[in-house]
Each structure stands twice: as C-alpha cells, then as structure tokens.
Design a protein around this motif. Structure first.
Motif: not given
Length: 544
Positions: A386-411
């Motif tokens: 559901g992240i379709t814009t750069v602004e939405a991606l920039a507002d997200m915290t690392p904890e929120q990104l890690e909850e996305i399937p397939g997103i690890g520490e390196k990614t």
C-alpha cells in the motif's frame, strides 16, 4: 355570645390556618348563590351572617337611576320613582342602592349541598393562598419534616403548617423512608396551580449537602471555609469544592475531620453516598485537574475561552477512570467547573495531531517508481503493502517497514539510502552537497540519466545484474556455513555484517586454492554495494 355556627367557623379557621373572615365571606357567598339559583333569577344578591344569632339573611340589591332613559340593565337597575314607591320614607337619590330581602326558609337539600360545595372551594383557595404566602420566599431552604404517607412512588411530607410532596425524581435511590420518620428536606418550589399539595420538596438537591456540611463543620458555619461549588448526582456521588479564607486552615482537612468523622456523619445521613472534597482554585486548568480526581491528568488546555471549553489529556491507562462509570466523573467535574470538558487519551491526541499534519502537508506527491535505486523487486513489495508514493515511504518508521513481508535489515538499509539519495538530488530548491565535489561513477550515471534522458539506459542493466548475483552468493554463503558447522560444530560463527580486517588475504589462501567462508562473505558485501553503486560493481568484478 357567638352563635354555634360562628364558633364552628372559628374552629375551622384555626385548623386550616386561615382568617375567620375568609370563611364567613365564603358562607355568605354560598347562601346567596343558592338563593339565586332557587329563585331562578339573575339579580345581584348578597348574604349577611349575624355572629350573635347565627342567622343568615339574603337580599337582592339594585342601583337607583334618575329616569328610565339611564337604565341599561333592567334586572339590576331601578328608577328613582319606583324605588321611592317600594321604600316609603327612605331618603333615596340616584346612585344609591335599594335592598330587596329574600325568604331563605324554602331553601331545601339541593341548595344546602350547593352552598357546602361553594364553602369548601373557598376554604381550599384560602388555604392555598396562605401556604403560598408562607413558603414562597423560603425556596432552597432546608426544613425538618415528617413522612405523613406514601402515595405510589411519591412521599407526602408534613411540614407542620402544610403538606408537601416529594416526587420520585427528587428522591435518592439509596433512601427508603417509613411513615412517621423525621427527615430533612429542601424546599424546591411552591406550585400555586397544582391540584394536590403545592409545596415540592427534595432530598436530591445540592443544597441539602451544603446544609449538612454547615451543620457538621464549624469552619463553614463561621465562614472561615467557604463552599464555592457543588455538583451532585443523588445516590451516586457528590463533588464539593471548598476554599479557606484563613491561610492557616486547610479547607479539605476541616471538612473531612479527624479520622474522617465529620464527612462520615454526612455520608450516613445520605445513606452511603460518596463525597469528593476538592480544594477550589481560581486557575481553571488547575481546578479541572483536581475536579477530575481520582484520575491523574497529564495536561489541561483551554480550547475556547468564550464558550468555556477545556481539553483534558490523560494517560491511556487513566482514560476510563477520568470518564467514570457511565461518564459520571467527567459529568460531575463539568458541572462543578461550569465548563465543557473534552477528555482524550495520549494516543487519541497523537493521532489527531498526525491527521492535522497530514492535512497541512497535503501537497503534490511522487510515485514510488521514481526512486530507481530501489529496484523492481523492492518496489513491487512496497506497492503490494500500500506504499505508492515517495512521501509515504519517507514518513514510515523502520519498525513499520520491517512489518512488510520480504523486508529485512539489508533491504531496509537499502531503502533508507535510496530515499535519502532521491531527496538529496531531485527535490526542487534543495542544494546537493555532493554537486561541487568529484562524483562517483554511479552518481555520474544518475546525472546523465536526469540531465540527458535520451542516453542509453546502460546503468540500469548493470544494476539489475547484481540482484541475480546476490541470490547466488547468498546460496554459496549458506552452503559454506553449513559445511563449516558440520566439520567443526564448536567453532563460533562469524557475526553477519562484520568485515574482515585483511581483505586482500581472504580472497584465496596461499596454501590452498579453495574459497574460504570469509571470502564468500566479502564477495556478498561487495555484491550488495554493487547493487547500490554501479561504478563500484565494475571495480569488484575486476578484483574477482
């Protein structure tokens, strides 16, 4: 000596606490009305009671007019000539009255019954007027009374000179009374138009609590401690705000008493109703914090001074306590302050601020595909989340990104670098700090991509290549580590992410041509760096 009739009238007057003259006039008017109905006439009639003999005489009276031309009502007016004929020897003049006595002996049972009804009606009206004049100026006063009888859900209270009614809504749910019990009540109002008892009393009014404190606390009686406000829900809880005029006297302690003796006496009188004693404060925010006790308030702010509206923020664990059972605590606090109170938890306030910030920043957005450094695989994962814009991606915290399937520490690190590079090079009005320095091959490739959109997209081909290399190197690392664990299970495994100190010595050992695990890890890191920096990828390929 007074007649028996007049003595009965005096006894009735004393019983009803009314003037005997009112009863006498009621009797005279009743007899006159019965006589007029018996004779079936519309003449004006009056009755007279002789106090000594008890005899009642009734007569019709007519107004004397000078001639027939002035007569407008022939029934109640008469000419001077006719009047002189009827009353010989009397000195008559225009405007005077002539009496024509009627015989009351023919009056029977029906006339007597009619007279009785008129007398009762007049006596009741006189009694109501007396009660109204006695209690109309005593509203909100606390009176001692006795329960006389119970009519349905209402109580009929004897005040001494009159009866009062206590409706169900003015009773506390904790109280039950029996006939003959003495209680203290508050006189609410005197209803002059009511059919039953016109005095309405209450046990649910806040004035009852104020009077009880005045009786139990000497400091309140002598005005050393003043009650500033009371909010009450009868049978449930009462909040009372007090302040001291003497700095050496604690207002709350004076009301509570030693070991709570004073307030406990009042609670027993109210049949166990809870009482909160609060110290009054002129500062409305401080007063609001104390009024919402026992809940702990984080902060209070004035939203609208003209409309008297407050916003109270409490901790998430204190929200239910601040609101109270069925909103009782905040409702009593708002009534005590005279202000509107809006209670919010810390989480609700944070969400509200975030929504406001999003509303302020609602400018143009950029599609996430514009961040080319992310690669197609990561972009697809973000779009699926559901992240379709750069602004939405920039507002997200690392904890929120890690909850996305397939997103690890390196990614996650790769996403962070890609977003930072994007805003550092392409955002309008922002100066690129690396623009004046020597740019790397990867940066030059990006500059060519931006400034010369017609050039071949060769860098993109080199960027996609390391993705496959990364998959193959990951498999090689896994196999190497598993083989090493089987050969020497007690040997500690090297922590992922740490770089060996001697890079040149780990590619190939001098004694053996086999590839060591350290070399495989180094190649993995080089491959990751190559996926971000296309220029460094070429160098790593040359070293290999």
């Amino acid at each position: 000596m007074s007649s028996v009739l007049y003595q009965s009238i005096e006894a009735l007057s004393r019983e009803k606490s009314i003037d005997p003259g009112i009863v006498v006039s009621a009797v005279e008017e009743a007899i006159a009305l019965a006589t007029r109905k018996y004779y079936k006439t519309q003449e004006n009639m009056r009755g007279e009671l002789n106090k000594d003999t008890g005899e009642i005489t009734v007569y019709a009276y007519k107004t004397v007019m000078s001639d027939e031309e002035e007569i407008e009502d022939p029934v109640n007016q008469i000419t001077l000539e006719e009047a002189q004929t009827m009353a010989e020897g009397a000195e008559l003049e225009p405007g005077s009255e002539i009496r024509l006595y009627k015989d009351t002996r023919p009056l029977g049972r029906i006339a007597a019954q009619l007279a009785k009804q008129v007398i009762f009606q007049k006596v009741r009206e006189a009694e109501r007027d007396t009660v109204f004049n006695e209690y109309a100026h005593r509203e909100k006063e606390v009176l001692s009374a006795t329960v006389k009888r119970i009519e349905g859900q209402d109580l009929i209270i004897d005040l001494g000179k009159a009866e009062a009614r206590m409706p169900k809504r003015e009773q506390s749910r904790l109280e039950q009374f029996s006939v003959g019990e003495r209680i203290r009540v508050v006189l609410l109002k005197v209803d002059r138009a009511a059919k039953g008892p016109q005095v309405v009393v209450s046990r649910a009014a806040p004035e009852l609590v104020s009077n009880l404190f005045q009786s139990e606390v000497p400091e309140i009686y002598d005005n050393t401690v003043v009650i500033r406000a009371i909010a009450r829900e009868a049978g449930e809880r009462t909040k009372i705000a007090v302040m001291s005029r003497d700095k050496d006297v604690d207002p709350v302690g004076a009301c509570v008493g030693m070991k709570g003796m004073r307030v406990q006496s009042i609670i027993r009188e109210l049949r166990g109703e809870k009482i909160d004693i609060i110290e009054f404060n002129e500062e409305i925010t401080t007063f609001a914090e104390k009024a919402l006790q026992p809940a702990k308030v984080s902060r209070v702010s004035i939203v609208d001074l003209a409309d008297k509206q407050l916003e109270v923020i409490v901790d998430d664990t204190q929200l239910s306590l601040a609101i109270g059972k069925k909103g009782q605590n905040v409702r009593l606090a708002a009534k005590l302050l005279g202000w509107k109170i809006d209670i919010k938890s810390e989480e609700e306030k944070r969400q509200e601020v975030e929504q406001q910030m999003q509303g302020f920043g609602g400018g143009p957005t950029t599609a996430i595909e514009a961040v080319t450094e992310l690669g197609d695989a990561i972009t697809q994962k973000l779009v699926a989340a559901g992240i379709t814009t750069v602004e939405a991606l920039a507002d997200m915290t690392p904890e929120q990104l890690e909850e996305i399937p397939g997103i690890g520490e390196k990614t996650l690190e790769r996403i962070s670098v890609a977003v930072r590079h994007y805003f550092g090079q392409f955002e309008e009005g922002e100066v690129n700090p690396n623009a004046a320095t020597e740019s790397s091959p990867s940066e030059e490739a990006k500059a060519v991509e931006v400034d010369e959109p017609g050039t071949p997209e060769e860098p993109f081909e080199e960027v996609t290549a390391p993705l496959d290399a990364e998959k193959s190197t990951d498999d090689a690392v896994t196999e190497a580590l598993q083989a090493e664990d089987q050969a020497d299970p007690e040997r500690p495994r090297e922590i992922e992410g740490e770089k060996p100190e001697h890079h040149s010595e780990t590619h190939a050992g001098p004694e053996s041509g086999a590839v060591s695990p350290e070399a495989v890890l180094e190649e993995t890191e080089n491959a990751e760096e190559a996926s971000i920096d296309s220029g460094s990828l070429a160098e790593n390929k040359g070293d290999a």
